[in-house]
Design an enzyme around this catalytic site. Sequence first.
Site, PDB file in Angstrom:
ATOM      1  N   HIS A  84       0.822  -1.215   0.000  1.00 16.71           N
ATOM      2  CA  HIS A  84       0.000   0.000   0.000  1.00 16.71           C
ATOM      3  C   HIS A  84       0.859   1.269   0.000  1.00 16.71           C
ATOM      4  O   HIS A  84       0.361   2.338  -0.340  1.00 16.71           O
ATOM      5  CB  HIS A  84      -1.066  -0.026   1.114  1.00 16.71           C
ATOM      6  N   ASP A 205       1.170  -7.628   2.309  1.00 11.15           N
ATOM      7  CA  ASP A 205       1.299  -6.188   2.055  1.00 11.15           C
ATOM      8  C   ASP A 205       2.771  -5.757   1.941  1.00 11.15           C
ATOM      9  O   ASP A 205       3.305  -5.086   2.815  1.00 11.15           O
ATOM     10  CB  ASP A 205       0.587  -5.418   3.180  1.00 11.15           C
ATOM     11  N   SER A 617       3.868   2.257   8.494  1.00 16.22           N
ATOM     12  CA  SER A 617       3.691   1.292   7.425  1.00 16.22           C
ATOM     13  C   SER A 617       5.009   1.065   6.718  1.00 16.22           C
ATOM     14  O   SER A 617       5.682   2.021   6.344  1.00 16.22           O
ATOM     15  CB  SER A 617       2.668   1.797   6.414  1.00 16.22           C
TER      16      SER A 617
HETATM   17  N1  ARG Z   1      -4.744   0.585   7.704  1.00 16.21           N
HETATM   18  C1  ARG Z   1      -3.450   0.640   7.084  1.00 16.21           C
HETATM   19  C2  ARG Z   1      -2.889   2.066   7.219  1.00 16.21           C
HETATM   20  O1  ARG Z   1      -3.416   2.840   7.938  1.00 16.21           O
HETATM   21  C3  ARG Z   1      -3.475   0.163   5.673  1.00 16.21           C
HETATM   22  C4  ARG Z   1      -4.168   1.037   4.694  1.00 16.21           C
HETATM   23  C5  ARG Z   1      -4.159   0.579   3.277  1.00 16.21           C
HETATM   24  N2  ARG Z   1      -5.064  -0.505   3.001  1.00 16.21           N
HETATM   25  C6  ARG Z   1      -6.386  -0.367   2.696  1.00 16.21           C
HETATM   26  N3  ARG Z   1      -7.108  -1.438   2.476  1.00 16.21           N
HETATM   27  N4  ARG Z   1      -6.984   0.805   2.589  1.00 16.21           N
HETATM   28  O2  ARG Z   1      -2.325   2.715   6.400  1.00 16.21           O
HETATM   29  N1  GLU Z   2      -1.242   1.433   7.690  1.00 15.88           N
HETATM   30  C1  GLU Z   2      -0.652   2.473   8.480  1.00 15.88           C
HETATM   31  C2  GLU Z   2       0.343   3.278   7.668  1.00 15.88           C
HETATM   32  O1  GLU Z   2       0.442   3.933   6.979  1.00 15.88           O
HETATM   33  C3  GLU Z   2       0.029   1.918   9.657  1.00 15.88           C
HETATM   34  C4  GLU Z   2      -1.021   1.444  10.523  1.00 15.88           C
HETATM   35  C5  GLU Z   2      -1.209   2.320  11.708  1.00 15.88           C
HETATM   36  O2  GLU Z   2      -1.750   3.419  11.629  1.00 15.88           O
HETATM   37  O3  GLU Z   2      -0.797   1.764  12.721  1.00 15.88           O
HETATM   38  O4  GLU Z   2       1.105   3.943   7.918  1.00 15.88           O
END
Ligand code: ARG
Ligand code: GLU
Length: 681
Positions: A84, A205, A617
């Site tokens: 991502h 991921d 991330s």
């Molecule tokens: N929750 C993770 C973060 O905050 C992954 C986000 C990307 N994935 C998604 N399905 N939107 O960035």
């Molecule tokens: N998916 C998140 C990212 O960009 C990390 C997850 C979180 O917020 O802990 O950075």
Amino acid sequence: MIKRLVLGVLACLAISTTFADEGMWLPSLIKERIKEMRKMGFKLKAEDIYSADKASFKDAVVQFGGGCTGEFVSEQGLLLTNHHCGYGSIQKLSSVEHDYLTYGYWAKSMDEELPVPGLTVSLLVAMEDVTERLAAGEKREDIIAAASKGEGYRASIESIYYGNQQILYVYQTFRDVRLVGAPPSSIGKFGGDTDNWIWPRHTGDFSIFRVYADSNNQPADYSKENVPYRPKRHFKISTKGVQEGDFTMIYGFPGNTQEYVISDAVDYVANMSNPMKIELRTQRLETISEAQAKDPAVRIAYAAKHASIANGWKKWQGESLGLERLHTIDKKQSYEADFAAWAADKPQYASLLDSMRAAYKNVTPGYFMRELFNESIGAIEAYSFARGILTAYKMTNIDNIVDYRKRVLKDYNINIDRTIARQMIAEFLKRMPKEQIPEALTTGIKVCGSIKDYVDSLYNNTKILGTETMVYEELPSDPMIQFAKMFTPIVSSNSRYTYRNISNVPAIEKWYRTYMQALREWDSERAFYPDANFTLRVAYGTICGYENADGEYHTPLTTLDGIIAKDNPEIYDYDIPQELRDIYKNKDYGRWSINKNGKRTVPVCFLASNHTSGGNSGSPVINGKGELVGINFDRTWRSTMSDIEFDPTICRNISVDIRYVLFVVDRIGHAEYLLKEVGVK
Ligand code: ARG
Ligand code: GLU
């Protein structure tokens, strides 16, 4: 087997109650934590994590693109991050004929690595506490200018503890970064938004890049002559795997936490900001999803937009629930009452909380209006485009605007945007104080008869959204540009509130400077660590499950069997590549096979108790010996309030097991030469 499992669970729970997993520590001060880290299983020294003059892990960690982390895994500049995080780059390189997003990409040799225009990677060269230098009268600009000398160097001074300390960071930025490998989205984005923020998780991921440099190992623009960058340090990969109770450390760039705020700030987040943002995004997401369900082309065009709108939307819901469950506001209020009692006879602190509360009262309406504006009018794509033109118009020519239009309209659907415009204008009118609503908007709607007719007249008559030639001189009178212009006064007054959080607005932040000093005196046992601010931090904890609900324990390791259980060709998010099905059917796991409960399978993701946030991330997950065992990519939904209150019993970060990464590189990507490069074959 059973005995071992029980021991593992006990070990991890025991550890999380005796030790604090909470905290994102400054690498330069990690020596203050090293004793505790060693008790938890870390075998190396503080200088291995951070050293001002010798190569250390800090030289193996990078800030990837705008807001992610990445890590070097070979002496040839090979870099791992999340899928991502690489998504935008992979999309940029994709076309209908070469759809790397859908099918993945694997360079079979360095010649096939694809340069990504605009993608950069930054390494931290040095950091220094310059609080005293500044206090002694040195100028900020001078310190920054002196530190920025060197190819690709960039320096900045970031304040921590609300301005009590100033830290100088010097980065070197590399601008020739190439895509090496990416799994198909059906692996890299497996579970999509449905599984996002959720455990159990089965997402692969990850994506793979390489940093290139000139012949002197210095940053350079893309050139065929460039050679792989030789990092001072890279992570060795461990294929031994992880068990519940094992030590883990996360090294990366978390973006935004606010652990020390008073109850007023939590109240703002939980009862004003989050509910508004969630309600408005619910409408946008419904509009987008409905259009996506009807047309596969729209599904693709709006995939990234949907993902980014849904990501915050889901996180805030988890955060609000978490704050409620933890009674964070009540707890903070009683903490503040105790503080006030202590402060009562200290003139410098006695009225501090009152001053802070008054400041929140003053700032809240303006700060909220800014957030409301951004989530309503600001969420209309045509508005943002028109605002962009307004900004560009003054200094540039029509060619640039035409180019800009091409980029905006590439993944644009006017029907979706038109519906969202109706919804968001209605919300704006409903929620904004009357005196803030532009008169031209009220008049426009009155003349047209309804919001719907008003929006139609905008979208039917503007020339910026179609393929018609745009005439530079006609732009100022275009209806969409006129619409955007109505909000110029709001936009400029909003700029007074453009700070990371409400508590960082100067009128409030100035009180926090004193408050933090007072807390250190009063709550002297507390282990203070600075809030996240997109600078390099270390978090440590253990591989650990958690009790998700009464009697419902979530174990920390997932496997390929869980992917197969979710696999469903009918559901886009769960439709895995046929190759993976075949591998499963034939149990053709080779060296990636593990034994779980007597069955052969492949490890996929794991949970740990590290304190992480957005920006982490892509961060390396490191074991006790300093080896790479995974790549961080998420938190569980129930732990998202950790940006405000970290609860060690439930807060868990989610990582992809490095063995799953290697399995995919090997079995799906057939990129054996990469395995050799990272030293695992
Ligand atoms: N929750 C993770 C973060 O905050 C992954 C986000 C990307 N994935 C998604 N399905 N939107 O960035
Ligand atoms: N998916 C998140 C990212 O960009 C990390 C997850 C979180 O917020 O802990 O950075």
